[in-house]
Write an enzyme that holds these catalytic residues in place. Structure first.
Site, PDB file in Angstrom:
ATOM      1  N   TYR A 124       0.848  -1.196   0.000  1.00 32.23           N
ATOM      2  CA  TYR A 124       0.000   0.000   0.000  1.00 32.23           C
ATOM      3  C   TYR A 124       0.879   1.241   0.000  1.00 32.23           C
ATOM      4  O   TYR A 124       1.847   1.316   0.752  1.00 32.23           O
ATOM      5  CB  TYR A 124      -0.905  -0.003   1.237  1.00 32.23           C
ATOM      6  CG  TYR A 124      -1.792   1.222   1.352  1.00 32.23           C
ATOM      7  CD1 TYR A 124      -2.847   1.426   0.459  1.00 32.23           C
ATOM      8  CD2 TYR A 124      -1.566   2.178   2.343  1.00 32.23           C
ATOM      9  CE1 TYR A 124      -3.660   2.553   0.561  1.00 32.23           C
ATOM     10  CE2 TYR A 124      -2.384   3.308   2.454  1.00 32.23           C
ATOM     11  CZ  TYR A 124      -3.429   3.487   1.549  1.00 32.23           C
ATOM     12  OH  TYR A 124      -4.236   4.596   1.655  1.00 32.23           O
ATOM     13  N   ASP A 129       9.344   2.637  -0.011  1.00 33.02           N
ATOM     14  CA  ASP A 129       8.286   3.319   0.734  1.00 33.02           C
ATOM     15  C   ASP A 129       8.465   2.934   2.202  1.00 33.02           C
ATOM     16  O   ASP A 129       8.015   1.888   2.653  1.00 33.02           O
ATOM     17  CB  ASP A 129       6.909   2.903   0.212  1.00 33.02           C
ATOM     18  CG  ASP A 129       5.781   3.629   0.951  1.00 33.02           C
ATOM     19  OD1 ASP A 129       6.072   4.344   1.929  1.00 33.02           O
ATOM     20  OD2 ASP A 129       4.606   3.461   0.554  1.00 33.02           O
ATOM     21  N   LYS A 148       4.205   8.928   8.876  1.00 28.87           N
ATOM     22  CA  LYS A 148       3.962   8.364  10.207  1.00 28.87           C
ATOM     23  C   LYS A 148       4.981   8.870  11.255  1.00 28.87           C
ATOM     24  O   LYS A 148       4.855   9.988  11.700  1.00 28.87           O
ATOM     25  CB  LYS A 148       3.860   6.845  10.096  1.00 28.87           C
ATOM     26  CG  LYS A 148       2.691   6.509   9.130  1.00 28.87           C
ATOM     27  CD  LYS A 148       2.203   5.107   9.067  1.00 28.87           C
ATOM     28  CE  LYS A 148       0.895   5.067   8.278  1.00 28.87           C
ATOM     29  NZ  LYS A 148       0.871   4.242   7.101  1.00 28.87           N
TER      30      LYS A 148
HETATM   31  C1  LIG Z   1       0.215   4.701   5.693  1.00 23.97           C
HETATM   32  C2  LIG Z   1       1.000   4.421   4.458  1.00 23.97           C
HETATM   33  C3  LIG Z   1       0.995   5.281   3.353  1.00 23.97           C
HETATM   34  C4  LIG Z   1       0.025   6.423   3.247  1.00 23.97           C
HETATM   35  O1  LIG Z   1       0.248   7.407   4.175  1.00 23.97           O
HETATM   36  P1  LIG Z   1      -0.959   8.422   4.539  1.00 23.97           P
HETATM   37  O2  LIG Z   1      -0.305   9.400   5.448  1.00 23.97           O
HETATM   38  O3  LIG Z   1      -2.017   7.598   5.168  1.00 23.97           O
HETATM   39  O4  LIG Z   1      -1.403   9.038   3.260  1.00 23.97           O
HETATM   40  C5  LIG Z   1       1.877   5.041   2.326  1.00 23.97           C
HETATM   41  N1  LIG Z   1       2.714   4.005   2.361  1.00 23.97           N
HETATM   42  C6  LIG Z   1       2.739   3.138   3.389  1.00 23.97           C
HETATM   43  C7  LIG Z   1       3.717   2.011   3.371  1.00 23.97           C
HETATM   44  C8  LIG Z   1       1.871   3.308   4.460  1.00 23.97           C
HETATM   45  O5  LIG Z   1       1.867   2.422   5.458  1.00 23.97           O
END
Ligand SMILES: *Cc1c(COP(=O)(O)O)cnc(C)c1O
Length: 421
Positions: A142, A237, A265
């Site tokens: 994701y 990511d 995060k």
């Molecule tokens: C949470 C998440 C995102 C998206 O971040 P948001 O701040 O919710 O838009 C992208 N990549 C990974 C791996 C994530 O866990």
């Protein structure tokens, strides 16, 4: 009486699904979500007067636990000086220095407001840098909700992905190719056919949005090698893994250096900050130095930046925290395995650093298909058992359990006891 149920019912009238992000609605476990009043350290309190040990940790940011006094103090102080200026501040430089220090592969970094923005912008930059259109992502990984990433794999006859959300035109996903996580052949095949047109491969170095699935030995190194061979940009990511697996993220943990990294995060310490960065020559393609446009009214906001800086400073000053949260997570993983053995139920537990997931399946979970074999009804039962016993875990199977520095020995032990019930 104002309780969670009533607030949820009222919210349903004014907010789609009653929530501002879908997973919060308890859709996959049924029932009504808890409305949270406050949180402190590893404990979270709902409006109904219940207290829980929290393993959601706001889905990752809360590595120090909630309302860390040093972070809160700094944020309070920053507020007094004004909430936003739309002009550069020293704090942005300070956070950029902390990030580039922690991850040497990031030579330059741009701050944005969400992980979604970070991955979207990183991909645009990789395309602008390479002059290519296609990207490869992995099924079950994701990267936020931008159009080109909301895809499912096409049928065997279709190589490019099809939209996985209404409102996304097929033309927006036709440059997204989908490979299988932890499957080198699936990447090799796509690269042999399209490599010269692939701007970037984007990957969660540890998949944590299909439940936690660590990379197989050599998988990340393989991605590094094949992207170098084709002149493709490798994007890690690290929105979840950054500052969590180690201070230097998954790239430090596995010793593989990507060209670009996205963060979110933890980097915002509980406030809306995310970042994307990488090699100078790539990041210099971003406006105003380069032709790749990207901007943000609140980007690098002084309050959010303050929360990020304080959080990273604390983590940097306490390398022993990483050992502590790893040990806590190991104890939890052992408790799951012991319970499964005693009850004779099939269970596969993945744990790496402070991230873990227990999948109720007889299979080894090392890719998306094996993750999907887990019994989600059993998860629902487990979720309510935990909640009834004062433990708040993710209201969905395919999410991580997050351990923080604030989880005390006693609370970990108490959690292990509840797991064994
Ligand atoms: C949470 C998440 C995102 C998206 O971040 P948001 O701040 O919710 O838009 C992208 N990549 C990974 C791996 C994530 O866990």
């Amino acid at each position: 009486m104002e309780n969670s149920k009533v607030l949820f019912e009222k919210s349903l009238e004014k907010i789609p699904g009653g929530v501002n992000s879908p997973v919060r609605a308890f859709g996959s476990v049924g029932g009504s979500p808890l409305f949270i009043k406050s949180a402190n350290a590893d404990h979270i309190y709902d409006v109904d007067g219940n207290e829980f040990i929290d393993y959601v940790c706001s889905w990752g940011p809360g590595i120090l636990g909630h309302a860390h006094p040093q972070v809160i103090e700094a944020v309070k102080k920053a507020c007094v000086d004004g909430l936003t200026f739309g002009a550069p501040t020293k704090k942005e430089l300070e956070l950029a220095e902390l990030i580039t220090d922690a991850m040497p592969s990031i030579e330059k970094v741009r701050l944005v407001n969400s992980g979604t923005e970070a991955t979207m912008s990183a991909i645009r930059t990789a395309r602008g840098y390479t002059g290519r259109d296609m990207i490869i992502k992995f099924r079950g990984n994701y990267h936020g909700h931008s159009d080109g990433l909301l895809v499912k794999a096409g049928s065997a006859a279709l190589t490019t992905a099809v939209p996985d959300s209404a409102g996304v035109p097929a033309s927006y996903t036709q440059n997204t190719l989908v490979a299988e996580y932890n499957n080198e052949d699936s990447v090799r095949e796509l690269m042999e056919q399209y490599g010269e047109n692939v701007a970037a491969i984007i990957v969660e170095p540890v998949a944590a949005n299909m439940g936690v699935v660590p990379p197989k030995e050599g998988f990340l190194k393989f991605l590094r090698d094949i992207t170098l061979k084709y002149g493709t940009v490798l994007i890690f990511d690290e929105v979840i893994t950054g500052f969590r697996l180690k201070f230097g993220g998954a790239q430090e943990y596995f010793g593989v250096k990507p060209d670009m990294t996205t963060l979110g995060k933890i980097v915002g310490g509980g406030m809306p900050i995310a970042a994307y960065g990488g090699k100078k020559e790539i990041m210099d393609r971003v406006s105003p130095t380069g032709p790749v446009y990207q901007a943000g009214t609140l980007s690098g906001n002084p309050i959010a930046t303050t929360a990020g800086i304080e959080t990273l400073k604390i983590l940097k000053a306490h390398p022993e925290y990483y050992k502590q949260i790893d040990e806590s997570a190991k104890k939890l993983a052992d408790a799951y395995r012991k319970m499964a053995k005693e009850k004779n139920i099939p269970l596969h537990v993945n744990q790496i650093g402070s991230l873990l997931s227990a999948f109720q399946t007889g299979e080894v979970v090392d890719d998306y298909d094996s993750a999907l074999t887990s019994d989600t009804n059993a998860y629902t039962e487990y979720f309510w058992k935990m909640l009834d016993n004062g433990i708040y875990v993710a209201p969905a199977q395919f999410e991580a359990m997050f351990v923080s520095v604030a989880h005390t020995k006693e609370d970990i032990e108490r959690t292990c006891e509840v797991i064994s019930l």
